[in-house]
Scaffold this motif. Structure first.
Motif, mmCIF file in Angstrom:
data_model
loop_
_atom_site.group_PDB
_atom_site.id
_atom_site.type_symbol
_atom_site.label_atom_id
_atom_site.label_comp_id
_atom_site.label_asym_id
_atom_site.label_seq_id
_atom_site.Cartn_x
_atom_site.Cartn_y
_atom_site.Cartn_z
ATOM 1 N N GLN A 5 0.831 -1.205 0.000
ATOM 2 C CA GLN A 5 0.000 0.000 0.000
ATOM 3 C C GLN A 5 0.866 1.256 0.000
ATOM 4 N N ALA A 6 1.939 1.246 0.797
ATOM 5 C CA ALA A 6 2.831 2.399 0.855
ATOM 6 C C ALA A 6 3.489 2.658 -0.493
ATOM 7 N N LEU A 7 3.907 1.605 -1.169
ATOM 8 C CA LEU A 7 4.522 1.761 -2.486
ATOM 9 C C LEU A 7 3.496 2.244 -3.505
ATOM 10 N N GLN A 8 2.271 1.744 -3.420
ATOM 11 C CA GLN A 8 1.203 2.213 -4.297
ATOM 12 C C GLN A 8 0.987 3.715 -4.107
ATOM 13 N N ASN A 9 0.948 4.165 -2.854
ATOM 14 C CA ASN A 9 0.794 5.591 -2.576
ATOM 15 C C ASN A 9 1.968 6.397 -3.121
ATOM 16 N N ALA A 10 3.180 5.878 -2.943
ATOM 17 C CA ALA A 10 4.367 6.584 -3.432
ATOM 18 C C ALA A 10 4.335 6.731 -4.949
#
Length: 337
Positions: A313-318
């Protein structure tokens, strides 16, 4: 040279998963990894699976270390992100995997967390209406909680469509042991967890206000359960049907909401989500049925707590923050067996 990335709290499970994903990302270059107890250690000695990054050395977690990066992920315990983030220059984009910046309501923060309420950041769940554009316009994003995203994806479309009552929602959510972090604890020993299911923080779990804030639920009973598996979440969400809505109505609403989403999949009728099918991926799998006795809508939701529930999820947001393809470095396919 691509985007320079730092990971704070890189010695933990979520931090290690972040590094695994970032290392394979076509546009990212890892320039710094930080930790607390592992300062000075080789990364390969702590995460022996990460051979491509094995010779990096853990630095102390400071704003100066993170300031050298274009983007930093904060995979830190509750309460550790806010002060650090405040000292990081605005030129470094931040994604916080902790809870410090998720809650809008100071009273909810005081009730469930205590301590000082930090300024809320843009909430990092792209599949919510309008949220993708907000994330794209932000330099500071608060990643979702792991149990929270599994519940929110199930609840929000049905409440928004008027198919479920917002004031009577019951969630039982089983999570793998990696969700409790990597710190040594007796209750997480293999001999303690194998062959055992244990409910924890019953009646006052910290994800309750986050789920309510993002899903539209106004009253929530939440029972988290520790399951004897390393990773994965399976949530069972029971909602009181509104206006006689059927499972078909609910399923149509979920399917329409997530029709164009790369990482959220409504399964064919009769097929139930399984944690094993989402392991190693950034996907959530959903299904809905009507309970034959109570008439409630029951939505089941499965995901990898280290994937869509944290690092993925964090990578998707980034990716969204940087204007990159949202799926870059992320898989929709799970690992099997």
């Amino acid at each position: 040279m691509g985007t320079r990335v730092a990971v704070a709290g890189a010695s933990g499970y979520a931090g290690g998963e972040l590094l695994r994903l970032v290392a394979a990302h076509p546009e990212f270059e890892v320039v710094a990894v930080t930790a607390h107890g592992q300062v000075g250690s080789r990364l390969g000695d702590v995460h022996p699976n990460l051979r491509s990054l094995a010779d990096l050395v853990f630095a102390e977690t400071t704003a100066d270390v993170l300031a050298d990066a274009d983007l930093a992920f904060l995979a830190l315990p509750h309460g550790a992100s806010a002060g650090l983030a405040a000292a990081v220059p605005a030129s470094t984009r931040l994604v916080d995997l902790g809870s410090d910046h998720r809650l809008v309501d100071p009273a909810a923060h005081e009730r469930y967390y205590g301590g000082e309420h930090a300024t809320p950041w843009t909430y990092g769940l792209p599949e919510l209406p309008g949220q993708r554009a907000s994330i794209a316009a932000s330099d500071r994003v608060a990643n979702t909680g792991c149990h929270a995203v599994a519940a929110i994806l199930a609840i929000a479309p049905l409440v928004a469509a008027g198919l479920a009552e917002p004031d009577d929602v019951v969630v039982t959510s089983a999570s793998g042991t990696s969700g409790a972090g990597r710190a040594a604890a007796v209750h997480l020993l293999g001999s303690e967890v194998m062959g055992d299911l244990t409910a924890y923080k019953v009646g006052a779990h910290r994800h309750v206000p986050e789920i309510k804030q993002a899903s539209g639920a106004t009253s929530l009973t939440f029972v988290p359960v520790l399951a004897p598996m390393p990773r994965g979440i399976l949530s069972s969400v029971a909602l009181r049907s509104a206006g006689g809505a059927s499972a078909d109505d609910a399923r149509d609403a979920l399917a329409e909401t997530y029709r164009d989403e790369p990482f959220v999949h409504v399964l064919p009728a009769g097929q139930q989500p399984r944690t094993s099918a989402t392991a190693g991926s950034n996907c959530a799998h959903l299904q809905v049925v009507t309970d034959a006795d109570s008439g409630r809508l029951i939505v089941t939701s499965a995901l990898d707590n280290l994937g869509k529930g944290a690092a993925g999820q964090a990578l998707q947001n980034a990716n969204i923050m940087l204007g990159l393809p949202e799926t870059a470095g992320l898989s929709i396919d799970g690992l099997a067996p």
